[in-house]
Each structure stands twice: as C-alpha cells, then as structure tokens.
Design an enzyme around this catalytic site. Sequence first.
Site, PDB file in Angstrom:
ATOM      1  N   PRO A   1     -14.259   2.609   5.625  1.00 28.11           N
ATOM      2  CA  PRO A   1     -14.161   3.224   6.867  1.00 28.11           C
ATOM      3  C   PRO A   1     -15.121   4.132   6.961  1.00 28.11           C
ATOM      4  O   PRO A   1     -14.986   5.337   6.167  1.00 28.11           O
ATOM      5  CB  PRO A   1     -12.556   3.486   6.978  1.00 28.11           C
ATOM      6  CG  PRO A   1     -11.853   3.623   5.736  1.00 28.11           C
ATOM      7  CD  PRO A   1     -12.891   2.518   4.750  1.00 28.11           C
ATOM      8  N   GLU A   2     -16.117   4.163   7.719  1.00 27.23           N
ATOM      9  CA  GLU A   2     -17.020   5.191   8.127  1.00 27.23           C
ATOM     10  C   GLU A   2     -16.756   5.540   9.684  1.00 27.23           C
ATOM     11  O   GLU A   2     -15.487   5.107  10.064  1.00 27.23           O
ATOM     12  CB  GLU A   2     -18.498   5.006   8.234  1.00 27.23           C
ATOM     13  CG  GLU A   2     -18.641   4.574   6.714  1.00 27.23           C
ATOM     14  CD  GLU A   2     -20.336   4.095   6.399  1.00 27.23           C
ATOM     15  OE1 GLU A   2     -21.034   4.677   6.891  1.00 27.23           O
ATOM     16  OE2 GLU A   2     -20.451   3.391   5.359  1.00 27.23           O
TER      17      GLU A   2
ATOM     18  N   HIS B   1       0.759  -2.003  -2.963  1.00 28.55           N
ATOM     19  CA  HIS B   1      -0.247  -1.322  -2.359  1.00 28.55           C
ATOM     20  C   HIS B   1       0.236  -0.590  -0.927  1.00 28.55           C
ATOM     21  O   HIS B   1      -0.396   0.184  -0.227  1.00 28.55           O
ATOM     22  CB  HIS B   1      -1.507  -1.989  -1.893  1.00 28.55           C
ATOM     23  CG  HIS B   1      -2.006  -2.778  -3.220  1.00 28.55           C
ATOM     24  ND1 HIS B   1      -2.427  -2.151  -4.239  1.00 28.55           N
ATOM     25  CD2 HIS B   1      -2.580  -4.034  -3.200  1.00 28.55           C
ATOM     26  CE1 HIS B   1      -3.048  -3.034  -5.293  1.00 28.55           C
ATOM     27  NE2 HIS B   1      -2.919  -4.145  -4.538  1.00 28.55           N
TER      28      HIS B   1
ATOM     29  N   ARG C   1      -6.904   1.416  -3.743  1.00 31.62           N
ATOM     30  CA  ARG C   1      -7.488   2.269  -4.547  1.00 31.62           C
ATOM     31  C   ARG C   1      -6.487   3.696  -4.608  1.00 31.62           C
ATOM     32  O   ARG C   1      -6.874   4.536  -5.389  1.00 31.62           O
ATOM     33  CB  ARG C   1      -8.875   2.791  -4.359  1.00 31.62           C
ATOM     34  CG  ARG C   1      -9.933   1.598  -4.203  1.00 31.62           C
ATOM     35  CD  ARG C   1     -10.640   1.451  -5.391  1.00 31.62           C
ATOM     36  NE  ARG C   1     -11.151  -0.007  -5.294  1.00 31.62           N
ATOM     37  CZ  ARG C   1     -12.200  -0.414  -5.059  1.00 31.62           C
ATOM     38  NH1 ARG C   1     -13.269   0.578  -4.778  1.00 31.62           N
ATOM     39  NH2 ARG C   1     -12.723  -1.464  -5.097  1.00 31.62           N
TER      40      ARG C   1
END
Length: 282
Positions: free
Chosen positions: A2-3, A94, A113
């Site tokens: 995501p930007e 997750h 992550r």
Amino acid sequence: MPELPEVETVRKGLVTLVQDKTVAEVIVRWPKIIESPAVDTFCQKLIGQVINDIARRGKFLIFEFTDFDLISHLRMEGKYEYTPKNTEAPVDKHTHVIFKFTDGSQLSYHDVRKFGRMALVEKGQYPFYKGIKQLGPEPVEEEFSLQAFEKKLQHSSSLIKPLLLNQKVVAGLGNIYADEVLWLAKIHPQQPARTLTKKEAESLHQAIIAILAKAVRAGGTTIRSYKNALGEAGFFQVSLNVYGKTGEPCPRCETPIKKIKVAQRGTHFCPHCQKLKRRKLS
DNA sequence: CGCAATGTTCGAAA
DNA sequence: TTTTCGAACATTGC
C-alpha cells in the site's frame, strides 16, 4: 504494497464499513504490532470507544475514536478485513488484531509479514506522532507547491529516486509509484536531484500529482489482490508502465524496460526515455 | 539454501 | 546540526 492511493482506498472502505461503531472488545494476537501503549492498556482503553471518523496522512491511517486517535500503518502487507454480524470471522496465523463491535460485527487486521504497526494516542495528538509529524505535504495541488519542491531538489545531495521515497519531501510515494512517476517525467532514477533542470522538476512535480490522483480515482493499484475487506468496490487494476515490467517494451518507445538497484531498492526504468544526464553543478 | 522484496526507524557516517 | 546511508525488522517465495 500500500502506497498513498491504496491507503486512501482502504480508508474509504473502512469509513463505509465501521464508522459510528462502538468497540466491545479488542484482541491482540501478535503484541509487536502494538507500538504503544502496553498491549493491555491499548485493549482496555478502546472498550466503549466509538469510531467517529477515519483519516489518512501519507500512508498512515488514523481511526478517530471518542477519546483517542488510533494510528495504523500497513507497511507492506497489512490488510483490514470486515466481518458482518452472524458471520464466522476467519482467524488464521496472519490475523493479529481483532476489534469486536457491540453490534456483533468485527474488524480484523491481517499481516503476513507482521511489519505493520498501531499506536494509540490521545485525541487530536496524531499529527505529533513520530512518523507523522515529519511528513512532507500531501501530493495534491493545493499543498504540494512546486517552489518548495524545487528548493528541496536544489539542496539535496541525493539521487532523485531515493529523494522521492523520502516522506519528508512529499508524503505517500513508495517504490512502485516512484518508478512510475520518474518514467512519466522521463527522468533517470539515478539523476542527482540537484542536477534536475527547472523543466524537469516541473514535469516531475506534475507527474507526482497526476499519477497519484489517477490511482486514487481508480481505487489503488493491486500487485496482490487486497481482498474484499475494504469495501464493496474492490480494487481496479491501475495500469503500471514500468514497475514489474522488466524486459517488457516501454509503452512510449518499445525499448525493453531495465531493472537496476538504486539505494537498495529494485528500480525499473526505460533506458531510452530516461537517460542519465551528465551535468556540471552550478 | 540464500536472497530479494517491502517502508520506516534508528544509529552511524559524513 | 543536518543529511544521507545502511542495517534491522519478519516472513514468504523464488
């Protein structure tokens, strides 16, 4: 990854899904996600709080609760997933944070992550939070002035690409859009920032505003699909010109796109359209 | 198995 | 002091 455009799309989706909901319980399954305060305090303080609104600054999301601001950064792979009432919420390895609401619905935070971070601060304090207080302007016409940008370029000794990734210069660009913006402006990623001509600085400034605005309108890029979490709309594929297109023809001139490493980041560019210019420093 | 990938922070270097 | 660089962070997937 995501930007700014993806985060903005997530924000919009979250507003439609969880605005005005009251927190009944918070479960944290991976404590490192919570930067501050201590995890139990974090969970306790949120109980009974209402989500009044959800804001965004750069790539940060801000949940504006009754008495607190919850700052959330998705980093590389963070996602929110909404589960309506009477539906079984998917919980896997997750799923790191779960917000249960008083109406029986819930919002869960997933992050393969485990790089994403959350912090809870007093109401109104999010602009002073460490990552946020140093952010540069939002890349929209009204805030991101050409003059200030040119000045930053002039005074910097860094290469243009790492400078674009520096959130102090302009907020919200990441590795993908940095490559896209440089391609559009026909500037080599390793061109020293202070050697850009006035014209180049101007087209780069325009490219940043145009590309991000377009991506926001389209609902964010998706390298990987972003799940349904954030709104019915889903994500359209924004077409990328260079990022991840190594070896494919440049959409402008057909020259194969090259991939190099710049400041430790994978960098894609067209060796024909984006030539490194040797210039004397004035 | 080793390494690339990703964004931000932090500590070191300049 | 300020700016820039590189490591660290966690994990997957090639």
